[in-house]
Scaffold this motif. Sequence first.
Motif, mmCIF file in Angstrom:
data_model
loop_
_atom_site.group_PDB
_atom_site.id
_atom_site.type_symbol
_atom_site.label_atom_id
_atom_site.label_comp_id
_atom_site.label_asym_id
_atom_site.label_seq_id
_atom_site.Cartn_x
_atom_site.Cartn_y
_atom_site.Cartn_z
ATOM 1 N N ASP A 71 0.834 -1.197 0.000
ATOM 2 C CA ASP A 71 0.000 0.000 0.000
ATOM 3 C C ASP A 71 0.874 1.254 0.000
ATOM 4 N N GLY A 72 1.897 1.262 0.842
ATOM 5 C CA GLY A 72 2.819 2.398 0.857
ATOM 6 C C GLY A 72 3.574 2.533 -0.456
ATOM 7 N N GLU A 73 3.958 1.403 -1.025
ATOM 8 C CA GLU A 73 4.658 1.395 -2.309
ATOM 9 C C GLU A 73 3.790 2.039 -3.386
ATOM 10 N N ARG A 74 2.509 1.662 -3.449
ATOM 11 C CA ARG A 74 1.580 2.218 -4.435
ATOM 12 C C ARG A 74 1.467 3.733 -4.278
ATOM 13 N N ARG A 75 1.359 4.199 -3.030
ATOM 14 C CA ARG A 75 1.224 5.638 -2.785
ATOM 15 C C ARG A 75 2.481 6.398 -3.217
ATOM 16 N N VAL A 76 3.640 5.835 -2.937
ATOM 17 C CA VAL A 76 4.889 6.492 -3.333
ATOM 18 C C VAL A 76 5.017 6.521 -4.854
ATOM 19 N N ILE A 77 4.724 5.415 -5.512
ATOM 20 C CA ILE A 77 4.815 5.382 -6.981
ATOM 21 C C ILE A 77 3.807 6.357 -7.591
ATOM 22 N N ALA A 78 2.611 6.464 -7.018
ATOM 23 C CA ALA A 78 1.622 7.432 -7.512
ATOM 24 C C ALA A 78 2.177 8.854 -7.425
ATOM 25 N N ARG A 79 2.868 9.149 -6.332
ATOM 26 C CA ARG A 79 3.471 10.482 -6.165
ATOM 27 C C ARG A 79 4.547 10.733 -7.218
ATOM 28 N N LEU A 80 5.299 9.675 -7.562
ATOM 29 C CA LEU A 80 6.371 9.812 -8.550
ATOM 30 C C LEU A 80 5.830 9.987 -9.972
ATOM 31 N N ARG A 101 0.275 -1.395 -11.140
ATOM 32 C CA ARG A 101 0.525 -1.691 -12.554
ATOM 33 C C ARG A 101 -0.309 -0.781 -13.454
ATOM 34 N N ALA A 102 -1.588 -0.601 -13.132
ATOM 35 C CA ALA A 102 -2.450 0.268 -13.936
ATOM 36 C C ALA A 102 -1.919 1.701 -13.946
ATOM 37 N N LEU A 103 -1.480 2.171 -12.796
ATOM 38 C CA LEU A 103 -0.911 3.510 -12.687
ATOM 39 C C LEU A 103 0.310 3.655 -13.599
ATOM 40 N N ILE A 104 1.197 2.677 -13.558
ATOM 41 C CA ILE A 104 2.413 2.713 -14.377
ATOM 42 C C ILE A 104 2.058 2.664 -15.860
ATOM 43 N N LEU A 105 1.187 1.740 -16.243
ATOM 44 C CA LEU A 105 0.844 1.589 -17.662
ATOM 45 C C LEU A 105 0.094 2.810 -18.201
ATOM 46 N N ASP A 106 -0.679 3.474 -17.344
ATOM 47 C CA ASP A 106 -1.448 4.639 -17.782
ATOM 48 C C ASP A 106 -0.643 5.933 -17.825
ATOM 49 N N HIS A 107 0.413 6.030 -16.999
ATOM 50 C CA HIS A 107 1.094 7.314 -16.848
ATOM 51 C C HIS A 107 2.584 7.302 -17.161
ATOM 52 N N ALA A 108 3.089 6.196 -17.673
ATOM 53 C CA ALA A 108 4.527 6.102 -17.931
ATOM 54 C C ALA A 108 4.797 5.110 -19.049
ATOM 55 N N THR A 109 6.036 5.038 -19.454
ATOM 56 C CA THR A 109 6.495 3.994 -20.358
ATOM 57 C C THR A 109 7.140 2.918 -19.490
ATOM 58 N N ALA A 110 6.528 1.744 -19.483
ATOM 59 C CA ALA A 110 7.045 0.630 -18.675
ATOM 60 C C ALA A 110 7.988 -0.217 -19.513
ATOM 61 N N ILE A 111 9.129 -0.534 -18.922
ATOM 62 C CA ILE A 111 10.119 -1.395 -19.579
ATOM 63 C C ILE A 111 10.382 -2.582 -18.666
ATOM 64 N N TRP A 112 10.156 -3.779 -19.185
ATOM 65 C CA TRP A 112 10.441 -5.010 -18.445
ATOM 66 C C TRP A 112 11.892 -5.389 -18.692
ATOM 67 N N LEU A 113 12.708 -5.305 -17.644
ATOM 68 C CA LEU A 113 14.072 -5.820 -17.701
ATOM 69 C C LEU A 113 14.009 -7.282 -17.276
ATOM 70 N N ASP A 114 14.517 -8.150 -18.104
ATOM 71 C CA ASP A 114 14.432 -9.593 -17.897
ATOM 72 C C ASP A 114 15.845 -10.170 -17.897
#
Length: 180
Positions: A71-80, A101-114
């Motif tokens: 929950d804290g992680e989600r709030r921090v990422i939302a702030r970022l 995940r929805a926040l990242i996909l909607d507001h950023a370019t997500a890159i999967w490092l594998d």
Amino acid sequence: MQRNSKSTAGTSKRGPIVLVGMMGVGKSTVGRRLAARLGLAFVDADEEIEQAAGMTISEMFARYGEAHFRDGERRVIARLMDGAPKIIATGGGAFMQDDTRALILDHATAIWLDADIDILVDRVSRREGRPLLKGKDPRTVLTGLAAQRNPVYALAPIHVKSAAGPHEVTVDRIVEQLKT
């Protein structure tokens, strides 16, 4: 190294670039170098979470449990996700959370490092403080996590394979993918 055809939304805008993937894949190390290469700020979400909470992630897991941490992680990422161009490295489990995940996909370019399991095992063995590995065999844990998480990480529009060589090779691969 490929672009996921499911979603290319967000890859043309100049907002945040978020690195997702397993622990040990090099999100923070590659992220710092990618930010330097692109002339952008770098933010490590785990460091931001620790600052906001005033304790380490291991302490949060031990004291409050994973649900509280997420929950804290989600709030921090939302702030970022303020729209400003920057590179953000997330923790390995962040992208697994539906809201995050929805926040990242909607507001950023997500890159999967594998990376292959052998590379991940080698890298995580060099650093302590990973709550999901505490008292467990890293290979067993990472193999199980990869089976569970890789299909979700694959939702990121860009997929870049990290090899055992220099991190600059991975940075080069990301820069190439961002150009397409």
